[in-house]
Design a protein around this motif. Structure first.
Motif, PDB file in Angstrom:
ATOM      1  N   HIS A  38       0.989  -1.352   0.299  1.00 32.52           N
ATOM      2  CA  HIS A  38       0.055  -0.156   0.563  1.00 32.52           C
ATOM      3  C   HIS A  38       0.866   1.419   0.276  1.00 32.52           C
ATOM      4  CE1 HIS A  38      -3.438   2.946   1.048  1.00 32.52           C
ATOM      5  NE2 HIS A  38      -2.494   2.901   2.430  1.00 32.52           N
ATOM      6  N   VAL A  39       1.931   1.163   0.415  1.00 32.76           N
ATOM      7  CA  VAL A  39       2.377   2.364   1.325  1.00 32.76           C
ATOM      8  C   VAL A  39       3.076   2.779  -0.183  1.00 32.76           C
ATOM      9  CG1 VAL A  39       4.869   3.552   2.218  1.00 32.76           C
ATOM     10  CG2 VAL A  39       3.055   2.480   3.488  1.00 32.76           C
ATOM     11  N   ARG A  41       2.971   2.056  -3.497  1.00 34.14           N
ATOM     12  CA  ARG A  41       1.953   2.130  -4.563  1.00 34.14           C
ATOM     13  C   ARG A  41       1.686   3.822  -4.278  1.00 34.14           C
ATOM     14  NH1 ARG A  41      -0.905  -2.896  -3.633  1.00 34.14           N
ATOM     15  NH2 ARG A  41      -2.496  -1.529  -2.647  1.00 34.14           N
ATOM     16  N   ASN A  42       1.129   4.430  -2.805  1.00 40.31           N
ATOM     17  CA  ASN A  42       0.992   5.115  -2.408  1.00 40.31           C
ATOM     18  C   ASN A  42       2.980   6.526  -3.335  1.00 40.31           C
ATOM     19  OD1 ASN A  42      -1.314   6.301  -1.425  1.00 40.31           O
ATOM     20  ND2 ASN A  42      -1.151   4.082  -0.603  1.00 40.31           N
ATOM     21  N   ASP A  45       3.265   6.757  -7.040  1.00 39.68           N
ATOM     22  CA  ASP A  45       1.517   7.320  -7.032  1.00 39.68           C
ATOM     23  C   ASP A  45       2.281   9.259  -7.252  1.00 39.68           C
ATOM     24  OD1 ASP A  45       0.157   5.699  -8.646  1.00 39.68           O
ATOM     25  OD2 ASP A  45      -1.118   5.678  -7.080  1.00 39.68           O
ATOM     26  N   GLN A  46       2.529   9.340  -6.194  1.00 34.19           N
ATOM     27  CA  GLN A  46       3.952  11.210  -5.934  1.00 34.19           C
ATOM     28  C   GLN A  46       5.076  10.883  -6.131  1.00 34.19           C
ATOM     29  OE1 GLN A  46       2.133  11.977  -1.671  1.00 34.19           O
ATOM     30  NE2 GLN A  46       0.937   9.831  -1.637  1.00 34.19           N
ATOM     31  N   MET A  63       3.249   7.670   5.758  1.00 33.76           N
ATOM     32  CA  MET A  63       2.695   6.826   6.125  1.00 33.76           C
ATOM     33  C   MET A  63       2.636   5.481   6.887  1.00 33.76           C
ATOM     34  SD  MET A  63       2.298   6.586   1.510  1.00 33.76           S
ATOM     35  CE  MET A  63       2.104   8.408   0.672  1.00 33.76           C
TER      36      MET A  63
END
Length: 284
Positions: A38-39, A41-42, A45-46, A63
């Motif tokens: 999850h971290v 992927r975030n 994206d950023q 995160m």
């Protein structure tokens, strides 16, 4: 497939952003694999062209902290070591405790007479016939390396001390050895020289299977600066009292009361301290 993005290291050098490298660093925090993904992927994206590794690190830490304070504390270990202050004494105390965990009797910050002159030694460690003289090279900022000059200096002091030790009764059968701990990294020539003269070398990532971070994980001897539940001011106040480890905070809860921390926060701090010093991590 994500496009190649250049990010900036602490040195100012540009490098390709590596998602696998990020995932591996997150896994070392012992976070749940779903949280790791999850971290990651975030972050993907950023992340932007020219973003600093410091910024990416802080994003990942925040995160993790929002979902698991303990994982965030483990992820933040390297930075936490650099927050031990401007002096090297807290780091020396930590090294002494790590050696004690390995079965050594230790003395921290002692004056030892050499064959020629006296020396202030960071850690003296003894176990059975093993007698070590250990120096600690501490850095409180990123991008610093321990170059060959340091092991050269340590070895010259060790040779002087060793000559005196060998002349003492009962030392003729002991294994005398010098050692060097650092919270950063060794340069290649520092490792080459240290290995050649048989210095025990321990850095943030060396030796690969028994590095400083691996030893801290295994022993559960995290510095109190790793606690995400303490403020910077509170950490400094505890360090000023000579307290260095999460373990010490957990074993002396009155310290938190003396800082004026309310009961609700005390419980969180003590809970995190217990989890950090009781968890054994075998990941490298």
């Amino acid at each position: 497939m994500m496009k190649t993005v250049k990010i900036k290291k602490y040195s100012g050098e540009l490098q390709d952003f590596d998602m696998n490298k990020l995932i591996n660093s997150l896994r070392r925090s012992q976070a749940d694999e779903n949280l790791v993904q999850h971290v990651a992927r975030n972050i993907v994206d950023q992340v932007e062209e020219g973003m600093t590794t410091k910024k990416i690190y802080q994003m990942a830490f925040n995160m993790l902290k929002s979902r698991s304070r303990i994982s965030a504390s483990k992820y933040n270990l390297k930075k936490s070591l650099m927050e031990l202050g401007s002096t090297g004494f807290p780091f020396e105390k930590l090294v002494g405790k790590l050696m004690e965990f390995e079965g050594f009797n230790t003395q921290v910050g002692v004056i030892v007479q050499g064959d020629c002159v006296s020396h202030e030694i960071d850690v003296i460690a003894e176990k059975e016939n093993n007698h070590y003289m250990i120096e600690c090279k501490y850095h409180n900022s990123q991008g610093r390396f321990c170059n060959v000059k340091t092991p050269l200096y340590v070895q010259s002091r060790f040779v002087d001390v060793k000559q005196r030790w060998k002349s003492q009764v009962g030392h003729d059968t002991k294994l005398h050895r010098g050692g060097l701990y650092t919270n950063t990294r060794f340069t290649t020539d520092a490792i080459q020289y240290g290995t050649c003269v048989d210095l025990m070398l321990v850095s943030w990532d060396y030796p690969p299977q028994n590095s400083l971070k691996a030893r801290i994980d295994k022993a559960g001897l995290y510095p109190l600066t790793a606690l995400a539940t303490l403020t910077k001011t509170e950490k400094r106040q505890l360090l000023d009292k000579g307290i260095v480890l999460c373990k010490e905070v957990y074993e002396n809860p009155i310290l938190l009361e003396q800082l004026g921390i309310n009961e609700s926060r005390q419980r969180k701090i003590l809970d995190d301290s217990l989890k950090l010093c009781s968890a054994i991590n075998t990941l490298i």
